[in-house]
Design a protein around this motif. Structure first.
Motif, mmCIF file in Angstrom:
data_model
loop_
_atom_site.group_PDB
_atom_site.id
_atom_site.type_symbol
_atom_site.label_atom_id
_atom_site.label_comp_id
_atom_site.label_asym_id
_atom_site.label_seq_id
_atom_site.Cartn_x
_atom_site.Cartn_y
_atom_site.Cartn_z
ATOM 1 N N CYS A 53 33.031 37.421 40.343
ATOM 2 C CA CYS A 53 32.786 38.099 41.599
ATOM 3 C C CYS A 53 34.105 39.295 41.738
ATOM 4 O O CYS A 53 34.504 39.751 40.504
ATOM 5 C CB CYS A 53 32.818 37.057 42.765
ATOM 6 N N ASN A 54 34.470 39.595 42.695
ATOM 7 C CA ASN A 54 35.366 40.596 42.926
ATOM 8 C C ASN A 54 36.431 40.273 44.179
ATOM 9 O O ASN A 54 36.221 40.239 45.183
ATOM 10 C CB ASN A 54 34.741 42.030 43.414
ATOM 11 N N SER A 55 37.583 39.721 43.861
ATOM 12 C CA SER A 55 38.444 39.059 44.523
ATOM 13 C C SER A 55 39.826 39.685 44.266
ATOM 14 O O SER A 55 40.431 39.785 43.573
ATOM 15 C CB SER A 55 38.868 37.511 44.176
ATOM 16 N N TYR A 74 26.190 41.889 42.133
ATOM 17 C CA TYR A 74 26.828 42.573 40.711
ATOM 18 C C TYR A 74 28.279 43.070 41.360
ATOM 19 O O TYR A 74 29.031 44.045 40.939
ATOM 20 C CB TYR A 74 26.127 43.735 40.503
ATOM 21 N N GLN A 75 29.242 42.275 42.161
ATOM 22 C CA GLN A 75 30.454 42.357 42.356
ATOM 23 C C GLN A 75 31.201 42.722 41.110
ATOM 24 O O GLN A 75 32.397 43.114 41.169
ATOM 25 C CB GLN A 75 30.806 41.495 43.389
ATOM 26 N N GLY A 76 31.020 41.698 40.107
ATOM 27 C CA GLY A 76 31.793 41.880 38.755
ATOM 28 C C GLY A 76 31.606 43.310 38.219
ATOM 29 O O GLY A 76 32.703 43.799 37.451
ATOM 30 N N GLY A 84 38.893 33.785 43.422
ATOM 31 C CA GLY A 84 39.337 33.988 44.810
ATOM 32 C C GLY A 84 38.708 32.845 45.536
ATOM 33 O O GLY A 84 38.001 31.897 45.107
ATOM 34 N N ALA A 85 38.747 32.698 46.810
ATOM 35 C CA ALA A 85 38.230 31.931 47.652
ATOM 36 C C ALA A 85 37.837 32.590 49.289
ATOM 37 O O ALA A 85 38.424 33.568 49.648
ATOM 38 C CB ALA A 85 38.896 30.654 48.250
ATOM 39 N N ASP A 86 36.506 31.945 49.627
ATOM 40 C CA ASP A 86 36.177 32.393 50.981
ATOM 41 C C ASP A 86 36.578 31.392 52.098
ATOM 42 O O ASP A 86 36.698 31.885 53.111
ATOM 43 C CB ASP A 86 34.807 32.632 51.056
#
Ligand code: RUB
Length: 306
Positions: free
Chosen positions: A127-129, A157-159, A194-196
């Motif tokens: 993802c995108n963190s 597609y946050q990658g 990352g984490a939500d």
């Protein structure tokens, strides 16, 4: 209700504003702007409008606890005030403090996390963190040779964002499809995501696919790290609440009209159990996932009483 609060909530829901830290900061900013533009002269009405604005923001997306944590942090500062100007300055000050603290936390996570990256490491991220990228880019700026493998992170597609952001900084990066993770795991030294939300038992809720990556890392004995500010820890999980996993529109996966008779599901996040997580990097230091409860007690002690 202020149009700008509704506009920010709409952008969060549509993912124009996305990523747990950006969502939290934009909610704090929306409350600050609402407080600055409020023209009424009843303190009671002001507080009630602020709380309504807070509810609208919190309702925008359900999974990233950074959102309610940011809203509650700002609104808590307004409590017990009985003058409009007092409330206004408390909200503005708290929102700005939250945003500044969030930015500082990201830098600090980078400094702390970079100690865990060795020159020559191949790091996989999903993802995108901003928090995960802070670790990677800090290590790179310190002169460590790092190579990154970025998953594309279907369906949004946050990658792609991650790959472009790293390439712009001159960091070698390879983009792969999500299903190639296990194939590439033998080349990976560390995974960092990352984490939500982080639950009281240390389980990490992050972009869908994270738990499969953790499983593949565990199988290959690759270190699996999570980078997260302390406001990503979920206070209500201490008293038994479960983190709601957002289910987004099927159309993000495939056009439903082209698949008559087919159910399309699109959960946006998943849960990685603490057994598959080696450490969590916060701005206060590195902890094992089992210490999540301690962070929650320190950070939200006040909110845990019922
Ligand atoms: C984003 C996502 C990110 C976390 C952490 O999901 O899962 O890994 O939010 O990001 P989405 P950060 O794109 O659906 O919002 O470290 O930037 O807070």
């Amino acid at each position: 209700m202020s149009r700008s609060v509704e506009e920010v909530a709409r952008k969060i829901a549509s993912m124009e504003i996305r990523g747990a830290a950006r969502i939290a900061q934009s909610a704090a900013r929306a409350l600050r702007d609402f407080a600055l533009s409020y023209r009424g002269n009843s303190a009671e009405e002001f507080l009630s409008e602020l709380h309504k604005a807070g509810e609208v923001l919190k309702g925008a997306r359900p999974t990233a606890v950074s959102l309610p944590n940011a809203v509650n942090y700002v609104l808590l500062a307004a409590g017990g005030k009985d003058e409009v100007e007092e409330i206004r300055s408390a909200v503005v000050e708290a929102a700005e403090r939250f945003i500044a603290r969030s930015k500082r936390a990201l830098e600090r996570i980078g400094e702390i996390g970079a100690r865990r990256i060795k020159s020559g490491d191949v790091v996989l991220t999903h993802c995108n963190s901003q928090a995960a990228l802070s670790v990677i880019t800090t290590a790179f700026r310190q002169g460590k040779e790092v190579q990154v493998i970025a998953t594309e992170s279907r369906p949004r597609y946050q990658g792609h964002l991650t790959a472009r952001q790293l390439a712009e900084q001159g960091i070698p990066v390879t983009l792969i499809v999500d299903s190639a993770v296990r194939t590439f795991m033998k080349e990976v030294d560390k995974v960092i995501v990352g984490a939500d939300s982080i639950a009281a038992n240390g389980a990490v809720i992050n972009k869908i696919g994270t738990s499969q990556i953790a499983l593949a890392a565990h199988e290959a004995r690759v270190v699996f790290m999570v980078a997260a500010e302390t406001y990503k820890f979920h206070p209500a999980t201490v008293i038994g609440a479960l983190v709601e996993i957002e289910e987004r529109p099927p159309s993000e996966v495939a056009p439903p009209e082209e698949f008559p008779g087919v159910e399309i599901r699109n959960p946006a996040f998943d849960v990685t159990p603490p057994e598959y997580i080696d450490l969590i990097i916060t701005e206060r230091g590195v902890i094992p996932p089992q210490a999540a409860i301690m962070v929650l007690r320190e950070e939200f002690g006040f909110a845990l009483e019922e």
